[in-house]
Design a protein around this motif. Structure first.
Motif, PDB file in Angstrom:
ATOM      1  N   PRO A   2      25.224  52.548 -17.026  1.00 37.90           N
ATOM      2  CA  PRO A   2      24.740  51.209 -16.667  1.00 37.90           C
ATOM      3  C   PRO A   2      23.226  51.143 -16.640  1.00 37.90           C
ATOM      4  CG  PRO A   2      25.455  52.371 -14.717  1.00 37.90           C
ATOM      5  CD  PRO A   2      25.839  53.243 -15.886  1.00 37.90           C
ATOM      6  N   THR A   3      22.720  49.938 -16.513  1.00 32.42           N
ATOM      7  CA  THR A   3      21.279  49.698 -16.442  1.00 32.42           C
ATOM      8  C   THR A   3      20.969  48.921 -15.163  1.00 32.42           C
ATOM      9  OG1 THR A   3      21.383  47.542 -17.539  1.00 32.42           O
ATOM     10  CG2 THR A   3      21.256  49.505 -18.962  1.00 32.42           C
ATOM     11  N   PHE A 131      30.594  59.807 -13.450  1.00 37.82           N
ATOM     12  CA  PHE A 131      30.751  58.433 -13.000  1.00 37.82           C
ATOM     13  C   PHE A 131      29.530  57.570 -13.307  1.00 37.82           C
ATOM     14  CE2 PHE A 131      33.398  61.095 -10.245  1.00 37.82           C
ATOM     15  CZ  PHE A 131      34.638  60.507 -10.461  1.00 37.82           C
ATOM     16  N   ALA A 132      29.800  56.289 -13.571  1.00 29.83           N
ATOM     17  CA  ALA A 132      28.731  55.327 -13.820  1.00 29.83           C
ATOM     18  C   ALA A 132      28.318  54.610 -12.544  1.00 29.83           C
ATOM     19  CB  ALA A 132      29.189  54.295 -14.854  1.00 29.83           C
ATOM     20  N   ALA A 133      29.168  54.671 -11.520  1.00 29.88           N
ATOM     21  CA  ALA A 133      28.891  53.960 -10.271  1.00 29.88           C
ATOM     22  C   ALA A 133      29.596  54.665  -9.129  1.00 29.88           C
ATOM     23  CB  ALA A 133      29.361  52.506 -10.351  1.00 29.88           C
ATOM     24  N   TRP A 134      29.092  54.417  -7.913  1.00 30.99           N
ATOM     25  CA  TRP A 134      29.760  54.990  -6.742  1.00 30.99           C
ATOM     26  C   TRP A 134      29.636  54.060  -5.556  1.00 30.99           C
ATOM     27  CZ3 TRP A 134      26.396  57.856  -3.020  1.00 30.99           C
ATOM     28  CH2 TRP A 134      25.064  57.954  -3.436  1.00 30.99           C
ATOM     29  N   PHE A 152      24.748  45.704  -4.122  1.00 31.07           N
ATOM     30  CA  PHE A 152      24.666  46.460  -5.373  1.00 31.07           C
ATOM     31  C   PHE A 152      23.220  46.870  -5.602  1.00 31.07           C
ATOM     32  CE2 PHE A 152      28.335  43.700  -5.859  1.00 31.07           C
ATOM     33  CZ  PHE A 152      29.288  44.515  -6.437  1.00 31.07           C
ATOM     34  N   GLU A 153      23.009  48.107  -5.984  1.00 30.04           N
ATOM     35  CA  GLU A 153      21.664  48.596  -6.294  1.00 30.04           C
ATOM     36  C   GLU A 153      21.747  49.606  -7.427  1.00 30.04           C
ATOM     37  OE1 GLU A 153      19.983  50.885  -3.032  1.00 30.04           O
ATOM     38  OE2 GLU A 153      21.999  51.362  -2.318  1.00 30.04           O
ATOM     39  N   PHE A 154      20.621  49.868  -8.057  1.00 27.83           N
ATOM     40  CA  PHE A 154      20.570  50.820  -9.160  1.00 27.83           C
ATOM     41  C   PHE A 154      19.696  51.990  -8.749  1.00 27.83           C
ATOM     42  CE2 PHE A 154      18.964  52.588 -13.148  1.00 27.83           C
ATOM     43  CZ  PHE A 154      20.127  52.674 -13.907  1.00 27.83           C
ATOM     44  N   GLU A 155      20.221  53.209  -8.947  1.00 25.99           N
ATOM     45  CA  GLU A 155      19.470  54.404  -8.569  1.00 25.99           C
ATOM     46  C   GLU A 155      19.923  55.581  -9.426  1.00 25.99           C
ATOM     47  OE1 GLU A 155      18.700  55.490  -4.263  1.00 25.99           O
ATOM     48  OE2 GLU A 155      20.014  57.144  -4.846  1.00 25.99           O
ATOM     49  N   ASP A 156      18.964  56.273  -9.997  1.00 21.62           N
ATOM     50  CA  ASP A 156      19.254  57.498 -10.749  1.00 21.62           C
ATOM     51  C   ASP A 156      20.357  57.312 -11.792  1.00 21.62           C
ATOM     52  OD1 ASP A 156      17.337  58.759  -9.208  1.00 21.62           O
ATOM     53  OD2 ASP A 156      18.789  59.535  -7.764  1.00 21.62           O
ATOM     54  N   LYS A 157      20.227  56.297 -12.603  1.00 18.53           N
ATOM     55  CA  LYS A 157      21.105  56.040 -13.751  1.00 18.53           C
ATOM     56  C   LYS A 157      22.462  55.448 -13.371  1.00 18.53           C
ATOM     57  CE  LYS A 157      21.177  60.268 -15.118  1.00 18.53           C
ATOM     58  NZ  LYS A 157      21.452  61.496 -15.912  1.00 18.53           N
ATOM     59  N   GLY A 222      19.469  63.164   1.684  1.00 16.19           N
ATOM     60  CA  GLY A 222      18.956  63.247   0.317  1.00 16.19           C
ATOM     61  C   GLY A 222      19.918  62.634  -0.686  1.00 16.19           C
ATOM     62  N   ILE A 223      21.190  62.549  -0.335  1.00 16.26           N
ATOM     63  CA  ILE A 223      22.138  61.817  -1.174  1.00 16.26           C
ATOM     64  C   ILE A 223      21.766  60.344  -1.177  1.00 16.26           C
ATOM     65  CG2 ILE A 223      24.528  61.001  -1.282  1.00 16.26           C
ATOM     66  CD1 ILE A 223      25.434  63.779  -0.518  1.00 16.26           C
ATOM     67  N   HIS A 224      21.437  59.834  -0.002  1.00 18.74           N
ATOM     68  CA  HIS A 224      20.919  58.470   0.135  1.00 18.74           C
ATOM     69  C   HIS A 224      19.469  58.576   0.551  1.00 18.74           C
ATOM     70  CE1 HIS A 224      24.990  57.061  -0.114  1.00 18.74           C
ATOM     71  NE2 HIS A 224      25.340  57.675   0.986  1.00 18.74           N
ATOM     72  N   ARG A 225      18.626  57.728  -0.024  1.00 21.85           N
ATOM     73  CA  ARG A 225      17.223  57.748   0.347  1.00 21.85           C
ATOM     74  C   ARG A 225      16.590  56.409  -0.006  1.00 21.85           C
ATOM     75  NH1 ARG A 225      17.609  59.798  -4.697  1.00 21.85           N
ATOM     76  NH2 ARG A 225      15.950  59.285  -6.169  1.00 21.85           N
ATOM     77  N   PRO A 226      15.568  56.003   0.705  1.00 19.88           N
ATOM     78  CA  PRO A 226      14.839  54.805   0.296  1.00 19.88           C
ATOM     79  C   PRO A 226      14.257  54.998  -1.096  1.00 19.88           C
ATOM     80  CG  PRO A 226      14.225  55.479   2.510  1.00 19.88           C
ATOM     81  CD  PRO A 226      15.032  56.602   1.920  1.00 19.88           C
ATOM     82  N   ALA A 227      14.151  53.927  -1.834  1.00 23.06           N
ATOM     83  CA  ALA A 227      13.666  54.020  -3.214  1.00 23.06           C
ATOM     84  C   ALA A 227      12.275  54.618  -3.304  1.00 23.06           C
ATOM     85  CB  ALA A 227      13.680  52.641  -3.867  1.00 23.06           C
ATOM     86  N   SER A 228      11.493  54.517  -2.220  1.00 25.21           N
ATOM     87  CA  SER A 228      10.122  55.009  -2.249  1.00 25.21           C
ATOM     88  C   SER A 228      10.018  56.508  -2.073  1.00 25.21           C
ATOM     89  CB  SER A 228       9.296  54.334  -1.152  1.00 25.21           C
ATOM     90  OG  SER A 228       9.852  54.608   0.127  1.00 25.21           O
TER      91      SER A 228
END
Length: 235
Positions: A2-3, A131-134, A152-157, A222-228
């Motif tokens: 996905p993009t 997987f493309a999504a989780w 919904f958010e996009f992170e690391d492909k 580290g599995i979840h993290r703020p985008a910054s």
């Protein structure tokens, strides 16, 4: 794969929808390419129950770090059987990696980021590869780092789906009561947020993640993290 446009489109269409609608939309959009990620922790049962009512065959990824409370492992098995989850995938670090990078089992006490990278992030990333999504169980009320969490958010492909983002503690409790869902046994002992045993302490329900990594400036594994924030080093 996905993009960012996929996540933006789904957020625009379903970002304000109820949790079940968000889940169904995600499962339809990423059919066969999506998994639920669960710690089988204090609040996990609600998301797992919602997912099971839609598709009991959906893959559920659980990272066994080798440091979990025994109660968590027993709870995982109880929920998998009770909810009829047919594809719970247990992943974790290899014995060789642990022996090289944490031979005496004390790394969590002096390098919690490195311990999380070894025991959680690296094996999780490997398990997520197909997987493309989780789907996650994160909520905005849990921590400041999650206060602006979208559905919904996009992170690391990949697209991350957070169907319970807008839920509060009262919503979770009401849902669990309505469906007679079993509580993690450590909640009654003062653990509102539950991770690995060496890094989890009792805490106030008003600040549930205060009991995680007590004494360290750390709020996410580290599995979840703020985008910054950057990825945690795995060295």
């Amino acid at each position: 794969m996905p993009t960012p446009a996929d996540a933006a489109l789904l957020q625009d269409r379903y970002g304000a929808a109820d949790a079940a609608t968000v889940l169904r939309a995600a499962l339809d959009h990423f059919k066969g390419e999506i998994a639920v990620v669960s710690s089988f922790g204090a609040e996990s049962v609600v998301l797992l129950h919602l997912a099971a009512t839609i598709d009991r065959a959906i893959p559920v990824l659980f990272v066994d770090t080798g440091r979990h409370f025994p109660e968590t492992l027993a709870y995982r098995d109880e929920l998998a059987e009770r909810l009829g989850l047919g594809d719970v995938r247990v992943v974790g670090p290899s014995p060789d990696a642990v022996s090289r990078r944490d031979p005496d089992g004390t790394r969590a006490t002096w390098d919690p980021d490195g311990c999380c990278a070894l025991r959680k992030v690296s094996p999780f990333n490997a398990a997520l590869e197909p997987f493309a999504a989780w789907i996650t169980g994160r909520k905005r009320f849990q921590a400041e780092t999650r206060a602006a969490l979208p559905a919904f958010e996009f992170e690391d492909k990949r697209v991350k789906v957070n169907p319970l983002a807008a839920w509060g503690a009262a919503d979770l409790a009401a849902y669990a009561r309505k469906h007679s869902l079993p509580q993690h046994p450590l909640v009654a002992r003062g653990y509102p947020s539950i991770g690995c045993q060496p890094c989890t302490r009792p805490a106030s329900a008003d600040n549930p993640r205060a009991g995680r990594w007590s004494g360290f400036d750390k709020t996410e594994c580290g599995i979840h993290r703020p985008a910054s924030l950057p990825l945690i080093s795995e060295t």
